[in-house]
Design an enzyme around this catalytic site. Structure first.
Site, PDB file in Angstrom:
ATOM      1  N   GLU A  44      37.165  37.886  33.301  1.00 54.90           N
ATOM      2  CA  GLU A  44      38.120  38.548  32.487  1.00 54.90           C
ATOM      3  C   GLU A  44      39.323  38.380  33.580  1.00 54.90           C
ATOM      4  O   GLU A  44      39.091  38.640  34.859  1.00 54.90           O
ATOM      5  CB  GLU A  44      37.855  39.910  32.547  1.00 54.90           C
ATOM      6  CG  GLU A  44      39.186  40.746  31.737  1.00 54.90           C
ATOM      7  CD  GLU A  44      38.799  42.256  31.616  1.00 54.90           C
ATOM      8  OE1 GLU A  44      39.754  42.919  31.328  1.00 54.90           O
ATOM      9  OE2 GLU A  44      37.909  42.865  32.327  1.00 54.90           O
ATOM     10  N   ASP A 118      49.907  41.712  31.235  1.00 59.42           N
ATOM     11  CA  ASP A 118      51.440  41.978  31.258  1.00 59.42           C
ATOM     12  C   ASP A 118      52.291  40.998  30.507  1.00 59.42           C
ATOM     13  O   ASP A 118      52.090  39.858  30.439  1.00 59.42           O
ATOM     14  CB  ASP A 118      51.922  41.715  32.676  1.00 59.42           C
ATOM     15  CG  ASP A 118      53.113  42.300  33.076  1.00 59.42           C
ATOM     16  OD1 ASP A 118      54.166  42.380  32.179  1.00 59.42           O
ATOM     17  OD2 ASP A 118      53.479  42.780  34.260  1.00 59.42           O
ATOM     18  N   ASP A 154      48.536  44.921  22.797  1.00 64.47           N
ATOM     19  CA  ASP A 154      49.224  45.887  21.688  1.00 64.47           C
ATOM     20  C   ASP A 154      50.613  45.404  21.490  1.00 64.47           C
ATOM     21  O   ASP A 154      51.626  45.924  20.784  1.00 64.47           O
ATOM     22  CB  ASP A 154      49.178  47.358  22.052  1.00 64.47           C
ATOM     23  CG  ASP A 154      50.113  47.599  23.401  1.00 64.47           C
ATOM     24  OD1 ASP A 154      50.143  46.606  24.317  1.00 64.47           O
ATOM     25  OD2 ASP A 154      51.069  48.348  23.371  1.00 64.47           O
ATOM     26  N   TYR A 193      43.930  50.727  28.954  1.00 61.99           N
ATOM     27  CA  TYR A 193      45.445  50.581  28.269  1.00 61.99           C
ATOM     28  C   TYR A 193      45.091  50.572  26.662  1.00 61.99           C
ATOM     29  O   TYR A 193      45.953  51.290  26.049  1.00 61.99           O
ATOM     30  CB  TYR A 193      46.276  49.338  28.507  1.00 61.99           C
ATOM     31  CG  TYR A 193      46.819  49.165  29.902  1.00 61.99           C
ATOM     32  CD1 TYR A 193      47.956  50.093  30.100  1.00 61.99           C
ATOM     33  CD2 TYR A 193      46.677  48.270  30.931  1.00 61.99           C
ATOM     34  CE1 TYR A 193      48.577  50.370  31.261  1.00 61.99           C
ATOM     35  CE2 TYR A 193      47.298  48.453  32.245  1.00 61.99           C
ATOM     36  CZ  TYR A 193      48.301  49.471  32.508  1.00 61.99           C
ATOM     37  OH  TYR A 193      49.068  49.337  33.522  1.00 61.99           O
TER      38      TYR A 193
END
Length: 215
Positions: A44, A118, A154, A193
């Site tokens: 990851e 990000d 998102d 998040y």
């Protein structure tokens, strides 16, 4: 966003060398030696505080996981989770993802996760996005021929940008979700998040893609 420094974080990372690899270049091509068993390797990139990575490792003991995070104040939170769990199939790297080919051999990785990366929204920061073409080249190099890239966010603009980036690289979409939490997807492990943004009503996007040589 400026991150707060956590007192003693660097010392803690150094103190737990069994979990945090300080010289990843030395393990290139032989990462399975860092684990109890030789198993498929998933990484990851930008793991944040490690919730997703740790939960995946707990649910999938037959897979080895490496979490990559650059920020000291963030990776130490993942380390704290690993200290508590002491999972034999988890290792952590505090490195810049731009240097992946220095740490992993060709075809050494079976799956890459990009979870709520990000978005770097400004055009001048495009090269920092983890789905920029240079990163995709590195992913293609280190992934096994049947390896997959799992991307979740998102941020609609980042998702659209990433789909274009995948297409320009010739990648093939295996799965595509424009509203993941309202789709029939089982066992979706959320990041910190993801939980935060979904509670605000944000739509979650996800895709699974692979390179044309990988089937």
């Amino acid at each position: 966003m400026r991150l707060r420094n956590k007192p003693g974080a660097e010392d803690k990372l150094l103190a737990y060398g069994q979990y945090v690899v300080s010289t990843p270049e030395e393990w290139k091509g032989r990462w399975n030696e860092r684990f109890d068993k030789k198993q498929p390797l998933h990484i990851e990139i930008g793991m944040g505080k490690g919730r997703f990575l740790i939960e995946m490792a707990k649910q999938n003991p037959g897979i080895n996981y490496i979490g990559i995070e650059l920020q000291t104040s963030v990776i130490v939170s993942a380390l704290e989770k690993q200290i508590e769990e002491d999972l034999p199939n988890v290792q952590l790297l505090q490195v810049n993802a731009q240097n992946l080919q220095s740490f992993f051999d060709k075809g050494e990785v079976d799956r890459i996760y990009l979870t709520f990366s990000d978005p770097w929204p400004k055009n001048r920061h495009e090269k920092r996005r983890l789905t920029y073409k240079d990163f995709l080249y590195s992913y293609e190099t280190i992934l096994d021929e049947q390896g997959e890239l799992h991307f979740k966010t998102d941020n609609q603009k980042l998702f659209e940008y990433s789909l274009i980036s995948f297409s320009e690289k010739g990648m093939i979409l295996k799965e595509l979700y424009l509203d993941l939490h309202n789709s029939e997807v089982e066992n979706n492990i959320m990041t910190e998040y993801e939980e935060k943004f979904s509670r605000k009503g944000n739509r979650i996007y996800k895709t699974v893609a692979y390179f044309p040589e990988s089937k």
